[in-house]
Design an enzyme around this catalytic site. Structure first.
Site, PDB file in Angstrom:
ATOM      1  N   GLY A  46     -66.588  14.446 -22.101  1.00  0.00           N
ATOM      2  CA  GLY A  46     -66.490  15.611 -21.239  1.00  0.00           C
ATOM      3  C   GLY A  46     -66.375  16.879 -22.061  1.00  0.00           C
ATOM      4  O   GLY A  46     -65.926  16.832 -23.216  1.00  0.00           O
ATOM      5  N   GLN A  51     -64.188  25.619 -23.882  1.00  0.00           N
ATOM      6  CA  GLN A  51     -64.148  24.994 -25.208  1.00  0.00           C
ATOM      7  C   GLN A  51     -65.258  25.515 -26.117  1.00  0.00           C
ATOM      8  O   GLN A  51     -65.200  25.348 -27.335  1.00  0.00           O
ATOM      9  CB  GLN A  51     -64.270  23.467 -25.096  1.00  0.00           C
ATOM     10  N   CYS A  94     -59.300  14.875 -26.710  1.00  0.00           N
ATOM     11  CA  CYS A  94     -60.004  16.108 -26.346  1.00  0.00           C
ATOM     12  C   CYS A  94     -60.766  16.605 -27.564  1.00  0.00           C
ATOM     13  O   CYS A  94     -60.231  16.584 -28.668  1.00  0.00           O
ATOM     14  CB  CYS A  94     -58.990  17.160 -25.889  1.00  0.00           C
ATOM     15  N   LEU A  95     -61.996  17.058 -27.351  1.00  0.00           N
ATOM     16  CA  LEU A  95     -62.792  17.561 -28.482  1.00  0.00           C
ATOM     17  C   LEU A  95     -62.151  18.796 -29.106  1.00  0.00           C
ATOM     18  O   LEU A  95     -62.423  19.112 -30.257  1.00  0.00           O
ATOM     19  CB  LEU A  95     -64.224  17.867 -28.038  1.00  0.00           C
ATOM     20  N   HIS A 136     -59.302  16.199 -16.323  1.00  0.00           N
ATOM     21  CA  HIS A 136     -59.031  16.757 -17.660  1.00  0.00           C
ATOM     22  C   HIS A 136     -59.905  17.988 -17.904  1.00  0.00           C
ATOM     23  O   HIS A 136     -59.403  19.036 -18.338  1.00  0.00           O
ATOM     24  CB  HIS A 136     -59.298  15.667 -18.716  1.00  0.00           C
ATOM     25  N   GLU A 137     -61.200  17.882 -17.593  1.00  0.00           N
ATOM     26  CA  GLU A 137     -62.114  19.014 -17.832  1.00  0.00           C
ATOM     27  C   GLU A 137     -61.788  20.178 -16.899  1.00  0.00           C
ATOM     28  O   GLU A 137     -61.829  21.335 -17.300  1.00  0.00           O
ATOM     29  CB  GLU A 137     -63.571  18.583 -17.651  1.00  0.00           C
ATOM     30  N   HIS A 140     -59.087  22.423 -18.127  1.00  0.00           N
ATOM     31  CA  HIS A 140     -59.515  23.417 -19.126  1.00  0.00           C
ATOM     32  C   HIS A 140     -59.878  24.755 -18.462  1.00  0.00           C
ATOM     33  O   HIS A 140     -59.711  25.817 -19.060  1.00  0.00           O
ATOM     34  CB  HIS A 140     -60.756  22.923 -19.879  1.00  0.00           C
TER      35      HIS A 140
HETATM   36 NI    NI Z   1     -60.549  18.474 -23.375  1.00  0.00          NI
END
Ligand code: NI
Length: 178
Positions: A46, A51, A94-95, A136-137, A140
């Site tokens: 995701g 991000q 998470c990235l 989760h996304e 953000h």
């Molecule tokens: Ni994330």
């Protein structure tokens, strides 16, 4: 196809509240395609627009494992319209927080409505890892990271590690996942 640099926490740009998208334009379609490329390349399941430094309510998600069964979702202005009382306790990463993981509890099933890349309204029901990933996304988009769901002690520990990790990256790599 383009790979976009991913912002690593702690970073004030990951704490912003994103603006709703007024219209799904060709430019946004290209952005979403680039977000998917970036996510697959990372690799991740995701990615949310903040991000990559875009403060608009856009996420991409694909929880499939293999290239030949891809099932990407590209969601503009996603909104949760229903969630189950049952929760799923899942180890999230998470990235923007490379190599950091923690157990987070979220509703196990959700219904989410959104605009697709053609600007059409969609609504899907998701459960398990797909539901976790979408939530989760979506977090953000309101400046919330998975570490905001765990104890301050563990959060501070993870953020300190990431600060150290960023400090040793060469300057041109600071915005990437390494
Ligand atoms: Ni994330």
């Amino acid at each position: 196809m383009a790979f976009l640099p991913i912002i690593v926490a702690p970073d004030p740009r990951l704490k912003l509240t994103c603006e709703p998208v007024a219209e799904v334009t060709e430019e946004l379609r290209k952005l979403m395609a680039d977000m998917l490329d970036t996510m697959y390349d990372a690799p991740g399941i995701g990615l949310a627009a903040p991000q990559i430094g875009v403060t608009q309510r856009i996420i991409v998600v694909d929880v499939t494992k293999n290239d030949d069964e891809r099932m990407p979702y590209q969601m503009v202005n996603p909104e949760i319209t229903w969630h189950s009382d049952e929760v799923l306790d899942y180890e999230e990463g998470c990235l923007s927080l490379p190599e950091q993981y923690a157990q987070v509890k979220r509703p196990d099933k959700i219904r989410v409505k959104y605009l697709d890349p053609d600007g059409q309204a969609q609504e899907i029901e998701a459960s398990g890892i797909l539901a976790t990933c979408i939530q989760h996304e979506m977090d953000h988009l309101d400046g919330v990271l998975f570490v905001d769901h765990i104890s301050k002690l563990r959060r501070d520990l993870i953020l300190r590690k990431l600060k150290k990790y960023k400090a040793q990256l060469p300057p041109e790599k600071v915005e990437t996942h390494g």
